[in-house]
Scaffold this motif. Structure first.
Motif, PDB file in Angstrom:
ATOM      1  N   CYS A 139      -8.256   4.378  -7.255  1.00  0.00           N
ATOM      2  CA  CYS A 139      -7.571   5.025  -6.127  1.00  0.00           C
ATOM      3  C   CYS A 139      -6.079   4.733  -6.082  1.00  0.00           C
ATOM      4  O   CYS A 139      -5.374   5.214  -5.190  1.00  0.00           O
ATOM      5  CB  CYS A 139      -8.224   4.607  -4.813  1.00  0.00           C
ATOM      6  SG  CYS A 139      -7.973   2.862  -4.405  1.00  0.00           S
ATOM      7  N   LYS A 140      -5.593   3.901  -7.034  1.00  0.00           N
ATOM      8  CA  LYS A 140      -4.183   3.525  -7.128  1.00  0.00           C
ATOM      9  C   LYS A 140      -3.696   2.708  -5.940  1.00  0.00           C
ATOM     10  O   LYS A 140      -2.478   2.568  -5.727  1.00  0.00           O
ATOM     11  CB  LYS A 140      -3.290   4.774  -7.279  1.00  0.00           C
ATOM     12  CG  LYS A 140      -3.700   5.713  -8.417  1.00  0.00           C
ATOM     13  CD  LYS A 140      -3.717   5.026  -9.753  1.00  0.00           C
ATOM     14  CE  LYS A 140      -4.144   5.967 -10.871  1.00  0.00           C
ATOM     15  NZ  LYS A 140      -4.249   5.289 -12.175  1.00  0.00           N
ATOM     16  N   THR A 146      -5.038  -9.031  -2.727  1.00  0.00           N
ATOM     17  CA  THR A 146      -6.493  -9.162  -2.913  1.00  0.00           C
ATOM     18  C   THR A 146      -6.773 -10.188  -4.002  1.00  0.00           C
ATOM     19  O   THR A 146      -6.199 -10.110  -5.097  1.00  0.00           O
ATOM     20  CB  THR A 146      -7.124  -7.812  -3.297  1.00  0.00           C
ATOM     21  OG1 THR A 146      -6.753  -6.841  -2.318  1.00  0.00           O
ATOM     22  CG2 THR A 146      -8.640  -7.935  -3.366  1.00  0.00           C
ATOM     23  N   LYS A 147      -7.628 -11.145  -3.666  1.00  0.00           N
ATOM     24  CA  LYS A 147      -7.983 -12.166  -4.643  1.00  0.00           C
ATOM     25  C   LYS A 147      -9.217 -11.712  -5.437  1.00  0.00           C
ATOM     26  O   LYS A 147     -10.114 -11.099  -4.878  1.00  0.00           O
ATOM     27  CB  LYS A 147      -8.276 -13.492  -3.953  1.00  0.00           C
ATOM     28  CG  LYS A 147      -7.054 -14.133  -3.329  1.00  0.00           C
ATOM     29  CD  LYS A 147      -7.411 -15.476  -2.745  1.00  0.00           C
ATOM     30  CE  LYS A 147      -6.169 -16.142  -2.147  1.00  0.00           C
ATOM     31  NZ  LYS A 147      -6.508 -17.471  -1.588  1.00  0.00           N
ATOM     32  N   PRO A 148      -9.251 -12.027  -6.746  1.00  0.00           N
ATOM     33  CA  PRO A 148     -10.445 -11.677  -7.530  1.00  0.00           C
ATOM     34  C   PRO A 148     -11.645 -12.501  -7.066  1.00  0.00           C
ATOM     35  O   PRO A 148     -11.509 -13.685  -6.740  1.00  0.00           O
ATOM     36  CB  PRO A 148     -10.031 -12.021  -8.960  1.00  0.00           C
ATOM     37  CG  PRO A 148      -8.951 -13.035  -8.830  1.00  0.00           C
ATOM     38  CD  PRO A 148      -8.224 -12.718  -7.562  1.00  0.00           C
ATOM     39  N   HIS A 182      -9.474  -0.484  -0.453  1.00  0.00           N
ATOM     40  CA  HIS A 182      -9.244   0.902  -0.068  1.00  0.00           C
ATOM     41  C   HIS A 182     -10.459   1.787  -0.383  1.00  0.00           C
ATOM     42  O   HIS A 182     -10.951   2.502   0.492  1.00  0.00           O
ATOM     43  CB  HIS A 182      -8.002   1.440  -0.800  1.00  0.00           C
ATOM     44  CG  HIS A 182      -6.793   0.564  -0.620  1.00  0.00           C
ATOM     45  ND1 HIS A 182      -6.074   0.517   0.547  1.00  0.00           N
ATOM     46  CD2 HIS A 182      -6.202  -0.320  -1.476  1.00  0.00           C
ATOM     47  CE1 HIS A 182      -5.070  -0.342   0.415  1.00  0.00           C
ATOM     48  NE2 HIS A 182      -5.127  -0.866  -0.816  1.00  0.00           N
ATOM     49  N   CYS A 183     -10.932   1.734  -1.659  1.00  0.00           N
ATOM     50  CA  CYS A 183     -12.065   2.578  -2.041  1.00  0.00           C
ATOM     51  C   CYS A 183     -13.382   1.825  -2.095  1.00  0.00           C
ATOM     52  O   CYS A 183     -14.429   2.426  -2.391  1.00  0.00           O
ATOM     53  CB  CYS A 183     -11.800   3.256  -3.392  1.00  0.00           C
ATOM     54  SG  CYS A 183     -11.607   2.102  -4.754  1.00  0.00           S
TER      55      CYS A 183
END
Length: 570
Positions: A139-140, A146-148, A182-183
Motif C-alpha cells: 500500500c506504500k 513500526t517495529k518488526p 495501514h493495510c
C-alpha cells in the motif's frame, strides 16, 4: 515206384510248410517284442510327465503362498505409509492449541530429520545483511514508526572476486517482517527470483561465463567449481544450472526481441548456419550478425522459412554464402567472395597435384628406360624388402599422362585469372575493386560485371578445362550483381566472415557436448549465447550486463549495449 515218388513229394511239401510256419512264428514274436518295448517306453514317459505335473502343482501352490505373503506385506507397507503421511499432516499439532497463529509452527514436527542443503556454520559466515522496510510494498504506507514483530535468516552461497582470484563467501540475510498499520498485511523485503535461492548472482554469472566463453560441459563446470569451493555439498547440480537458465526466460526473451528489432533496423547482416545434433535428430543453428548484435536461432529446418519473418521487408543488405535457401529471400544480397576464392583454390591445388603426379610418373619411366638401354640394373636397397619396380608404360598410357599434364596446366592457367580477379576485393594496393579503396574511387557493379563477363568469354573461347570450371562459370552467371554489391555500399564486406567467426564458438561447444537433449534448453542457451556474443561485439564486459539482467533490470542491459537511449552507468 510211384508210391515212393509220392512219399518223397509229400515229405518236401511238409518240410517247406514247417519252414514257413517257423518264419511266421519268429516274425510274430519279434512284433510282440517291439510292441512290448514301445509300451514300456510309453509307460516310463507317462510316469515322467506325471512327476512333472506334480512338480508344477506343488510350484503353483508355492506361488499362491508367496502371493498371499506379498499381499499381506503390501498391505502392511501401505498402512505404514498412510500412518507416516498422517504424521506429516499433523506437523505442528503437538504444540499448544491455545498459542496464536503467528507462533504456530508449520512443516515437519519438531525434532524430525531435515533434508536439502544445510545452513553454514556461524563461524563460516562472511557477511551479514539486515533487510528492514521503510514503507509497505503493497500500500506504500510508511513503516518508519513500526517495529518488526519477527525475522528469519536466509543463507546464500556466492562467488566473490577480490583483487586476485575468486573465492566462496557465505552471506546471512536477516529478513524482518512487519504488520502494516495501514493495510493490516504482513510484509517483508521481496527478493524477486532470488527469494528462495541458495546460490547468488555471482555464482550464476560464473557458470554462464564458463559455458559461453570457454565452451565447457556442465560436468566440467561442476569440476571447476569443486576445485574452487572444496566442499562437494555446496557445488550445484547440472539440474540447478538448467533451472537458472529457465528462471530468467522472460527477461532474456525481452532482450532477444530487442535484438530482432536491431537487426531489422541494421544496414547489413551476415547470415550462416551449422548443424546441431538434437537427441538423435539433425537440427540447425542459424547465426545473424548485424552492426550491433549477434543473434543465434535454433531450428529443425535449414530452409528459408526459419528466417523469412526476420528479413520480411528488410531494407539492408544480406551477406551470405551460396546456400539456395537465401535465394528465396526478397532482399538485396552480397554473396561471399571468400567462399568463391577458397573453392577456386581447392580446384587449382587438386589439378596441380594430379599434374605433378603424372609428371613424376613419366620421369620415372624415362629413367627406367634409360637404365634398360644402358644395360644397368636398379640399385638394390641396403635394408628391407627389395623395391617393386613399376611396369614400363605403354604408348597409350604415356599419351594419357601427357594429356593430363597439359589439362592440369590449362586448369591452372584459367583458374589463376579468376582467382586473381576476385582476390582484388581484399588487396590494399588501391585498386578500384578493393573494399579498402574509398567508395568514390571504386568501379560500379555493372563495370565489375563487364570485367567478369570478359574473363568468362575468354575461358569459353579457350574451352573450360574441367567440369569444375564449367560449374563455377554457371555460378558466376547465376548470381551476377550479387557478387559486387559491396562496391557501391559503404561498410559492406565482400565476404561472410563475420558470421563464420560468430558460429565458430558453437562448433567448439558442439565438439565438447557431442549431443543436445532438450530443444527448450537449446533455445534458451541460444538466447544467452546471443547476449554474450553481442557484449563481445560491442566491447562491453559480460559481467556488467549479466548481473543487472539477473536482477530483472532489462532496461539497464539494453542501455549498456547501446540498444536503448540513456546514459550508461559509470
Amino acid at each position: 515206384g510211384l508210391w515212393l515218388l509220392f512219399s518223397l513229394f509229400f515229405a518236401v511239401i511238409l518240410t517247406l510248410s514247417c519252414h514257413a510256419f517257423r518264419q511266421k512264428r519268429t516274425k510274430y514274436q519279434n512284433t510282440i517284442k517291439s510292441h512290448q518295448t514301445l509300451l514300456n517306453a510309453k509307460n516310463s514317459e507317462n510316469l515322467q510327465l506325471k512327476g512333472e505335473l506334480l512338480k508344477i502343482k506343488s510350484g503353483k501352490e508355492k506361488l499362491k503362498d508367496n502371493l498371499e505373503k506379498y499381499r499381506k506385506e503390501n498391505k502392511r507397507l501401505q498402512e505404514a505409509a498412510k500412518k507416516k503421511r498422517k504424521q506429516r499432516s499433523d506437523a505442528g499439532k503437538h504444540r499448544d492449541n491455545s498459542s496464536t497463529s503467528n507462533n504456530k509452527r508449520t512443516g515437519k514436527p519438531k525434532g524430525a530429520k531435515g533434508g536439502g542443503l544445510k545452513n553454514p556454520d556461524p563461524k563460516e559466515i562472511d557477511y551479514t545483511r539486515h533487510w528492514r522496510l521503510d514503507s509497505c510494498p503493497k500500500c506504500k504506507g510508511s513503516l518508519k514508526d513500526t517495529k518488526p514483530f519477527d525475522h528469519h535468516d536466509h543463507y546464500i552461497r556466492d562467488f566473490e572476486k577480490p583483487k586476485r582470484g575468486i573465492r566462496l563467501v557465505y552471506t546471512r540475510h536477516v529478513i524482518y517482517r512487519y504488520k502494516c498499520p495501514h493495510c493490516k498485511k504482513l510484509v517483508s523485503k521481496y527478493f524477486g527470483k532470488l527469494k528462495n535461492a541458495r546460490y547468488g548472482i555471482g555464482m550464476i554469472a560464473f557458470v554462464l561465463y564458463e559455458r559461453l566463453e570457454r565452451g565447457g560441459s556442465w560436468e566440467g563446470i561442476r569440476t571447476t567449481m569443486n576445485h574452487i569451493i572444496h566442499a562437494k555439498e555446496c557445488v550445484p547440480t547440472v539440474k540447478a544450472f538448467i533451472d537458472w537458465i529457465r528462471r530468467y526466460e522472460a527477461e532474456m526473451g525481452e532482450v532477444y526481441r530487442s535484438f530482432l528489432d536491431a537487426i531489422g533496423r541494421s544496414s547489413f547482416a551476415h547470415v550462416d548456419e551449422t548443424g546441431i545434433p538434437m537427441d538423435g535428430k539433425n537440427w540447425w543453428l542459424w547465426v545473424i550478425v548485424a552492426a550491433e548484435v549477434v543473434l543465434y536461432l535454433p531450428s529443425e529446418s535449414r530452409g528459408s522459412d526459419t528466417i523469412k519473418d526476420i528479413f520480411h521487408e528488410y531494407k539492408g543488405i544480406l551477406l551470405s554464402d551460396f546456400w539456395s535457401a537465401y535465394n528465396k529471400l526478397h532482399v538485396e544480397q552480397q554473396k561471399c567472395l571468400a567462399h568463391l576464392v577458397r573453392e577456386l583454390r581447392k580446384i587449382h591445388l587438386r589439378a596441380i597435384d594430379k599434374g605433378v603426379k603424372a609428371k613424376k610418373r613419366l620421369e620415372k619411366d624415362d629413367e627406367m628406360q634409360a637404365q634398360e638401354n644402358n644395360g644397368e640394373e636398379p640399385k638394390p636397397k641396403k635394408r628391407g624388402r627389395p623395391t617393386k619396380q613399376p611396369e614400363p608404360l605403354t604408348e597409350k598410357q604415356r599419351a594419357k599422362l601427357e594429356e593430363l599434364i597439359e589439362q592440369s596446366n590449362k586448369i591452372s592457367r584459367q583458374l589463376t585469372v579468376l582467382y586473381e580477379f576476385f582476390q582484388q576485393a581484399w588487396k590494399k594496393d588501391g585498386n578500384d575493386m578493393s573494399v579498402y579503396t574509398p567508395i568514390d574511387k571504386r568501379i560500379s557493379i555493372s563495370e565489375a560485371e563487364l570485367r567478369l563477363k570478359a574473363i568468362i568469354q575468354k575461358i569459353i573461347e579457350d574451352k573450360p578445362a574441367s567440369a569444375d570450371i564449367e560449374r563455377m562459370l554457371k555460378r558466376f552467371k547465376k548470381y551476377g550483381p550479387c557478387l559486387f554489391t559491396y562496391l557501391e555500399n559503404q561498410g559492406v564486406m565482400p565476404d561472410n566472415n563475420e558470421a563464420e567467426r560468430a558460429i565458430r564458438p558453437f562448433v567448439v561447444q558442439r565438439k565438447v557436448s557431442s549431443n543436445f537433449i532438450s530443444p527448450e534448453v537449446m533455445n534458451l542457451y541460444a538466447i544467452h549465447m546471443s547476449l554474450f556474443r553481442t557484449c563481445k561485439r560491442n566491447g562491453v564486459n559480460y559481467e556488467d550486463v549479466i548481473i543487472p539482467l539477473l536482477k530483472g533490470d532489462t532496461a539497464k542491459v539494453l542501455t549498456l549495449l547501446g540498444l536503448k537511449e540513456g546514459e550508461p552507468p559509470p
